[in-house]
Design a protein around this motif. Structure first.
Motif, mmCIF file in Angstrom:
data_model
loop_
_atom_site.group_PDB
_atom_site.id
_atom_site.type_symbol
_atom_site.label_atom_id
_atom_site.label_comp_id
_atom_site.label_asym_id
_atom_site.label_seq_id
_atom_site.Cartn_x
_atom_site.Cartn_y
_atom_site.Cartn_z
ATOM 1 N N ILE A 5 -19.011 44.794 4.891
ATOM 2 C CA ILE A 5 -17.931 44.597 5.910
ATOM 3 C C ILE A 5 -18.211 43.641 6.997
ATOM 4 N N GLY A 6 -19.418 43.734 7.543
ATOM 5 C CA GLY A 6 -19.763 42.642 8.464
ATOM 6 C C GLY A 6 -19.788 41.283 7.747
ATOM 7 N N ILE A 7 -20.058 41.047 6.651
ATOM 8 C CA ILE A 7 -19.956 39.796 6.262
ATOM 9 C C ILE A 7 -18.467 39.308 6.155
ATOM 10 N N ARG A 8 -17.514 40.189 5.438
ATOM 11 C CA ARG A 8 -16.158 39.910 5.615
ATOM 12 C C ARG A 8 -15.619 39.471 6.772
ATOM 13 N N ARG A 9 -16.166 40.178 7.945
ATOM 14 C CA ARG A 9 -15.537 40.151 9.147
ATOM 15 C C ARG A 9 -15.922 38.734 9.881
ATOM 16 N N GLN A 10 -17.006 38.362 9.369
ATOM 17 C CA GLN A 10 -17.450 36.944 10.356
ATOM 18 C C GLN A 10 -16.748 35.870 9.749
ATOM 19 N N PRO A 11 -16.127 35.068 10.662
ATOM 20 C CA PRO A 11 -15.304 33.661 10.285
ATOM 21 C C PRO A 11 -16.052 32.839 9.744
ATOM 22 N N PRO A 12 -15.409 32.007 8.720
ATOM 23 C CA PRO A 12 -16.146 31.226 7.867
ATOM 24 C C PRO A 12 -16.822 29.896 8.881
ATOM 25 N N ARG A 13 -17.880 29.527 8.739
ATOM 26 C CA ARG A 13 -18.726 28.439 9.303
ATOM 27 C C ARG A 13 -18.022 27.237 8.895
ATOM 28 N N ARG A 14 -17.964 26.270 9.896
ATOM 29 C CA ARG A 14 -17.469 24.986 9.491
ATOM 30 C C ARG A 14 -18.462 23.861 9.906
ATOM 31 N N SER A 15 -18.655 23.152 9.047
ATOM 32 C CA SER A 15 -19.808 22.001 9.318
ATOM 33 C C SER A 15 -19.364 21.087 10.391
ATOM 34 N N ALA A 16 -20.259 20.482 10.977
ATOM 35 C CA ALA A 16 -20.345 19.627 12.159
ATOM 36 C C ALA A 16 -19.694 18.329 11.530
ATOM 37 N N GLY A 17 -18.902 17.496 12.614
ATOM 38 C CA GLY A 17 -18.334 16.221 12.336
ATOM 39 C C GLY A 17 -17.022 16.075 11.530
ATOM 40 N N PHE A 18 -16.649 14.912 10.998
ATOM 41 C CA PHE A 18 -15.125 14.878 10.479
ATOM 42 C C PHE A 18 -15.210 14.664 9.082
ATOM 43 N N THR A 19 -14.163 15.484 8.284
ATOM 44 C CA THR A 19 -14.218 15.063 6.845
ATOM 45 C C THR A 19 -13.395 13.900 6.620
ATOM 46 N N LEU A 20 -13.602 13.370 5.367
ATOM 47 C CA LEU A 20 -13.132 11.909 5.251
ATOM 48 C C LEU A 20 -11.697 11.732 5.127
ATOM 49 N N ILE A 21 -10.917 12.614 5.098
ATOM 50 C CA ILE A 21 -9.448 12.658 5.441
ATOM 51 C C ILE A 21 -9.330 12.594 6.827
ATOM 52 N N GLU A 22 -10.031 13.213 7.701
ATOM 53 C CA GLU A 22 -9.786 13.047 9.261
ATOM 54 C C GLU A 22 -10.246 11.543 9.637
ATOM 55 N N ALA A 23 -11.381 11.099 9.054
ATOM 56 C CA ALA A 23 -11.794 10.104 9.560
ATOM 57 C C ALA A 23 -10.819 8.832 9.156
ATOM 58 N N ALA A 24 -10.363 8.771 7.748
ATOM 59 C CA ALA A 24 -9.324 7.796 7.385
ATOM 60 C C ALA A 24 -8.026 7.883 7.938
ATOM 61 N N LEU A 25 -7.496 9.166 8.617
ATOM 62 C CA LEU A 25 -6.501 9.024 9.267
ATOM 63 C C LEU A 25 -6.789 8.753 10.856
ATOM 64 N N ALA A 26 -7.562 8.807 11.232
ATOM 65 C CA ALA A 26 -8.003 8.193 12.621
ATOM 66 C C ALA A 26 -8.255 6.831 12.534
ATOM 67 N N THR A 27 -8.647 6.224 11.469
ATOM 68 C CA THR A 27 -8.588 4.994 11.425
ATOM 69 C C THR A 27 -7.331 4.194 11.372
ATOM 70 N N VAL A 28 -6.525 4.921 10.607
ATOM 71 C CA VAL A 28 -4.970 4.319 10.326
ATOM 72 C C VAL A 28 -4.198 4.463 11.542
ATOM 73 N N ILE A 29 -4.400 5.506 12.331
ATOM 74 C CA ILE A 29 -3.815 5.489 13.856
ATOM 75 C C ILE A 29 -4.273 4.492 14.707
ATOM 76 N N VAL A 30 -5.578 4.296 14.795
ATOM 77 C CA VAL A 30 -6.267 3.375 15.796
ATOM 78 C C VAL A 30 -5.901 1.933 15.294
ATOM 79 N N GLY A 31 -5.849 1.580 13.851
ATOM 80 C CA GLY A 31 -5.647 0.393 13.501
ATOM 81 C C GLY A 31 -4.006 -0.089 13.615
ATOM 82 N N THR A 32 -3.164 0.949 13.478
ATOM 83 C CA THR A 32 -1.707 0.742 13.744
ATOM 84 C C THR A 32 -1.781 0.280 15.358
ATOM 85 N N GLY A 33 -2.200 1.109 16.277
ATOM 86 C CA GLY A 33 -2.056 0.859 17.356
ATOM 87 C C GLY A 33 -2.678 -0.581 18.017
#
Length: 205
Positions: free
Chosen positions: A21-49
């Motif tokens: 029960i305790g394991i199920r109640r714990q929220p899934p941990r997220r690794s630090a940093g950006f995913t590849l999709i997030e990094a690519a999206l940020a690059t597109v937004i900055v480049g467009t600007g």
């Protein structure tokens, strides 16, 4: 009395349930940093600007350059008009018997009438004059304007058709039309661009 093994087994099952029960109640941990999709999206937004900013700056510089050239073109055209504004149509001494510059008028400083600015006259039509470097109303060269040129053409015209391209032989009518064209050829350009054109009509008193 229950056997010890059963008691231990029951406690183990309870602990296992609590842990599950305790394991199920714990929220899934997220690794630090950006995913590849997030990094690519940020690059597109900055480049467009950045691209939008660069394009806006280029458009601003083009408009600013044209505004400066237009102002210079108007100034140079008006300088020739101011120079000729008080001149008579024909030479004060020879009148209209001689059109174009007289024999002793070999440069613009010696011109004393409007038809002198017709340049070399052939078959009743003047070839016009070009000034490069350009000159001011005092007939002095203007320094610091490389690539700029003033051209003036003087024609005789009829009163009922002052805008016609079919002009009369020079000196045969009571009206003369002066046309000043100012051109600019940027460094490296193959040909000059017309920046301004000024036309005015002069009549005999």
């Amino acid at each position: 009395m229950a056997p010890v093994n059963q008691t231990v087994s029951g406690m183990t099952q309870v602990l296992n349930r609590q842990q599950a029960i305790g394991i199920r109640r714990q929220p899934p941990r997220r690794s630090a940093g950006f995913t590849l999709i997030e990094a690519a999206l940020a690059t597109v937004i900055v480049g467009t600007g950045v691209l939008a900013i660069v394009s806006a700056q280029q458009a601003y510089h083009k408009k600013n350059d044209w505004a400066q050239r237009s102002s210079t073109g108007f100034f140079l055209a008006n300088e020739l008009r101011e120079m000729t504004l008080t001149l008579p149509m024909h030479d004060p001494l020879t009148a209209d018997t001689t059109v174009g510059p007289e024999a002793n008028e070999d440069n613009v400083r010696a011109f004393d009438d409007l038809d002198d600015f017709a340049g070399v006259v052939s078959a009743g039509k003047g070839a016009g004059l070009a000034f490069n470097p350009p000159i001011n109303a005092l007939r002095q060269q203007i320094d610091g304007l490389p690539g700029w040129q003033q051209t003036i053409v003087v024609d005789s015209i009829l009163a009922d058709n002052i805008s016609s391209t079919f002009v009369q032989p020079l000196g045969t009518t009571d009206l003369m039309r002066a046309t000043v064209t100012v051109t600019y050829q940027p460094p490296g350009a193959q040909q000059a661009t017309t920046i301004n054109r000024l036309v005015w009509v002069v009549g005999e008193d």
